[in-house]
Structure formats: structure tokens, C-alpha cells
Design a protein around this motif. Structure first.
Motif, mmCIF file in Angstrom:
data_model
loop_
_atom_site.group_PDB
_atom_site.id
_atom_site.type_symbol
_atom_site.label_atom_id
_atom_site.label_comp_id
_atom_site.label_asym_id
_atom_site.label_seq_id
_atom_site.Cartn_x
_atom_site.Cartn_y
_atom_site.Cartn_z
ATOM 1 N N ILE A 231 -54.476 -10.223 -30.981
ATOM 2 C CA ILE A 231 -54.424 -11.226 -29.930
ATOM 3 C C ILE A 231 -55.777 -11.502 -29.312
ATOM 4 N N PHE A 232 -56.748 -10.700 -29.354
ATOM 5 C CA PHE A 232 -57.873 -10.662 -28.779
ATOM 6 C C PHE A 232 -58.849 -11.983 -29.636
ATOM 7 N N PRO A 238 -57.910 -22.162 -29.601
ATOM 8 C CA PRO A 238 -57.017 -22.709 -28.405
ATOM 9 C C PRO A 238 -55.753 -23.173 -28.709
ATOM 10 N N VAL A 239 -54.879 -22.936 -27.827
ATOM 11 C CA VAL A 239 -53.287 -23.570 -28.001
ATOM 12 C C VAL A 239 -52.692 -22.534 -29.144
ATOM 13 N N ILE A 240 -53.089 -22.513 -30.277
ATOM 14 C CA ILE A 240 -52.453 -21.635 -31.222
ATOM 15 C C ILE A 240 -52.843 -20.294 -31.059
ATOM 16 N N ILE A 246 -48.088 -14.358 -28.151
ATOM 17 C CA ILE A 246 -47.001 -14.232 -27.539
ATOM 18 C C ILE A 246 -45.948 -14.154 -28.443
ATOM 19 N N LEU A 247 -45.746 -14.743 -29.610
ATOM 20 C CA LEU A 247 -44.669 -14.495 -30.315
ATOM 21 C C LEU A 247 -44.765 -13.589 -31.550
ATOM 22 N N PRO A 262 -35.761 -4.821 -26.156
ATOM 23 C CA PRO A 262 -37.440 -4.584 -26.193
ATOM 24 C C PRO A 262 -38.485 -5.976 -26.697
ATOM 25 N N ALA A 263 -37.579 -6.607 -27.612
ATOM 26 C CA ALA A 263 -38.018 -7.704 -28.060
ATOM 27 C C ALA A 263 -38.302 -8.893 -26.892
ATOM 28 N N ILE A 264 -37.412 -8.910 -26.100
ATOM 29 C CA ILE A 264 -36.919 -9.861 -24.974
ATOM 30 C C ILE A 264 -38.063 -9.589 -23.896
ATOM 31 N N ILE A 265 -37.843 -8.159 -23.530
ATOM 32 C CA ILE A 265 -38.810 -7.876 -22.448
ATOM 33 C C ILE A 265 -40.452 -7.987 -22.905
ATOM 34 N N LEU A 266 -40.580 -7.671 -23.881
ATOM 35 C CA LEU A 266 -41.873 -7.703 -24.447
ATOM 36 C C LEU A 266 -42.357 -9.270 -24.277
#
Length: 375
Positions: A231-232, A238-240, A246-247, A262-266
Motif C-alpha cells: 500500500i505504501f 496517483p489514482v491507481i 483499498i481493494l 471481515p472483508a466488508i469491514i476492512l
């Protein structure tokens, strides 16, 4: 008189458009040579900025020792990052094998929603994909990456070694003091714009990565460190990059956990983190330092991605900042800089020194004074 002026402006705009098209074509055809060089220049700017930060924060470090220290620290950070990726990637692949039954269950659920009578299994999909046919392309890609990394290091070494002669080259190219002052100021604005972009993206990327790591640890997601590191790294695109951050972890949470919660909360937590950082923290840190239109950021991502691939996507914003500064230097191309800017005033990026400094004049005033001196 007005007809001649209109024809002159039309000719000038047409020449600029043709020059942009020719430049884009040249960048695409020479991408094998220019991509490693651009990455090396980008790394040289990072190392140079790192060295100045060391001199600022550690006054006892001499100017001669700051650059080698910055290079050593950068190499150590790169080595640690490579070790983290390699170590966690092995564990990640092993866990995917262990989660094969869960994957089969998810495929069966999706097949039921799509009214597929005989859902395929992971082994069936693996066989249909025939990964052996792509091994040659993967090996070629890895070989190309190793070659590019080698050339990047070679270019970086020569750039660092030749930085002492930069001032003499500028004096040879611009013998008049006014022109030389403009050129040096343009270089500093490009350098400072890239450094500000790197600083903002690094700080916000760390905030997103650490916050996401805490959320993943609370949920109990495996390989939370690995996902936080990815993620870092993705935050520099940008954007992607934000979409990947997130996904990707929630998709893996679907595989790991037996329920969807868990997936929905995360997903909701990661979305909230990206929203807060992207809409509150990032604008406050960035301000109008880059002065780039958001649409231009998106278009530059697509343009440089087509021209130079992943490296172009990574460098899209710094390259566009550099193009805007250079285009703002000339009356014939200033209209392009205006289109690239956020508020129609690309000169805001041109102010290197703080407001109130004797040299912090508007760009148009500096151009006028420089032309008067030449006259």
C-alpha cells in the motif's frame, strides 16, 4: 495587423502541437534508453534532497560527507524493502496454496450466482490459464528488470559524479547573468517541486500504510506487513495506487475468512482512511505547491503509462511538474503551462524563494527585467 497577428498565433500554436506530438513519439521510441535515465535522475534528486535534509538536521555532518551518507542510507532502505517483499511474498504464495479449498468455495458461490451448472475449481482454472506458456515472458520481464536496474545504478553513479560540473555547464550555456539566473531558478523550481511531491507522497503514504496495518491487524488478516508495504509503494502512483490499497486486502480477506463481514469491514475502514488522507490531510500538506489540475494528473498518468509503462506511471506527476515549469518559461508555450496548472497561473510554481524576498518577483516581471538587461 490583426489578421497577421492571428495567423502568427495560429502558426505558433500549430508548431507547438506538432512539437508535442513529435516529442511524445520520440519518448515512446526511445523508452528503452530514456526510462532508466529518467529513473536515475529521479533517484538523484531524491538522494540530493536526502543529503540536504541530513545537513539540516545533523549540522555536525559536513557537506562532503552528507551525500555519501545519503547514498548509503538509500541503499540500505532499498535492501530492507527488497528483503521485506521477498520474505513475505514466499509466505503469501504458501498461504494461497493452503487456501485452495476456500477459493473453490468462493468460485462455487460466484458460479451459483451466475447460474453456471458445473463450477470450475482452482486446478481447472490453473490448467486453462496454462502458466507455462507465460514463463518465457515472465523470465524476459525479470531479465529486463535486472538490466534496467543495472543501467539505473550506472546512470545514477555518473549523475552523482558529474554534479560538481553542473554550475560550470550552466555558466557556459548562459553567459549572461540574467539568463543564467532564470535557468538556475527554473532548475531549482523543478527540483523543489519534485522534492515537495516526494515528501508529501511519502508522509501520506506512511499514514495510509500504518493506519491500514493497524486495521488489518485488528481484523486478523495474514501478511499485514506485506500488504501495508505494498500500500505504501502503491501510494506513489496517483489514482491507481489508492484503488489497489483499498481493494487488494479485502479480496484476500474473502479468501482467508469463512464469512464476508471481515472483508466488508476492512473495505469500509480502508476506504475511510483513503478518504480522510486524500481529502483532508493531503490538500493541507500539498497546498498549491504543485498547482496542477486534477484532470491533468489523471491524463498524465494515462499518457506516461502508455509511453513508459509502470515507470512512467510512477514518474507521471514529477514529469508533468517539470514540463509545466519549462513551458512556463517561454511566451510561445506558456498557454500549455496555463492549461496544465490548477488555477491558470503557472507562475505560482515559479516562486522559489519565500514571499517578500528580493528575488521573489512574479515570473512576468522577471522575464521583462531580463529582456531589458539583454537589450
Amino acid at each position: 495587423m490583426s489578421v497577421r497577428a492571428t495567423e502568427s498565433n495560429t502558426t505558433r500554436v500549430s508548431l507547438v502541437i506538432l512539437a508535442v506530438i513529435a516529442t511524445g513519439a520520440a519518448l515512446y521510441w526511445l523508452r528503452g534508453i530514456l526510462t532508466p535515465l529518467a529513473l536515475a535522475v529521479f533517484l538523484a534528486v531524491m538522494v540530493d534532497g536526502f543529503a540536504r535534509v541530513i545537513r539540516m538536521r545533523l549540522p555536525w555532518v559536513s557537506e562532503r560527507a552528507a551525500l555519501p551518507l545519503a547514498i548509503v542510507l538509500s541503499v540500505l532502505l532499498f535492501g530492507i524493502s527488497t528483503f521485506v517483499i521477498a520474505e513475505n511474498a514466499t509466505t503469501f504464495v504458501g498461504q494461497l496454496v493452503a487456501y485452495t479449498p476456500r477459493l473453490n468455495g468462493l468460485i462455487a458461490q460466484v458460479a451459483g450466482l451466475l447460474d453456471i451448472p458445473v463450477p470450475p475449481t482452482v486446478n481447472d482454472l490453473f490448467t486453462q490459464l496454462n502458466p507455462g506458456a507465460y514463463l518465457a515472458d515472465v523470465a524476459k520481464g525479470l531479465q529486463g528488470f535486472a538490466t534496467d536496474a543495472f543501467f539505473i545504478l550506472i546512470y545514477l553513479g555518473f549523475i552523482v559524479a558529474s554534479r560538481r560540473g553542473f554550475q560550470r555547464k550552466v555558466m557556459g550555456l548562459f553567459p549572461h547573468s540574467a539568463e543564467r539566473h532564470e535557468a538556475i531558478q527554473a532548475f531549482r523550481r523543478i527540483r523543489d517541486g519534485v522534492e515537495r511531491y516526494l515528501w508529501v507522497q511519502t508522509v501520506t503514504g506512511l499514514i495510509i500504510a500504518v493506519s491500514s496495518w493497524i486495521a488489518m491487524m485488528v481484523i486478523g488478516l495474514d501478511n499485514a506487513v506485506f500488504w501495508a508495504f505494498l500500500i505504501f509503494m502503491a501510494s506513489y502512483i496517483p489514482v491507481i495506487g489508492g484503488a489497489v490499497g483499498i481493494l487488494a486486502p479485502p479480496i484476500f480477506a474473502l479468501i482467508q475468512f469463512s464469512t464476508f463481514w471481515p472483508a466488508i469491514i476492512l473495505l469500509a475502514v480502508l476506504q475511510a482512511i483513503q478518504f480522510v488522507v486524500g481529502n483532508i490531510i493531503l490538500p493541507r500538506m500539498q497546498g498549491d505547491s504543485l498547482n496542477m489540475d486534477p484532470v491533468v494528473v489523471l491524463l498524465s498518468l494515462a499518457f506516461w503509462g502508455v509511453i513508459w509503462g509502470m515507470a512512467g506511471m510512477f514518474l507521471s506527476t514529477p514529469l508533468t511538474v517539470m514540463a509545466m515549469v519549462i513551458l512556463a518559461q517561454f511566451d510561445g508555450t506558456r498557454w500549455l503551462a496555463v492549461l496544465l496548472s490548477a488555477d491558470g497561473e503557472p507562475e505560482k510554481l515559479r516562486d522559489h524563494k519565500p514571499t517578500g524576498s528580493p528575488d521573489a518577483k512574479p515570473a512576468t516581471e522577471r522575464r521583462t527585467s531580463a529582456s531589458r538587461k539583454r537589450e
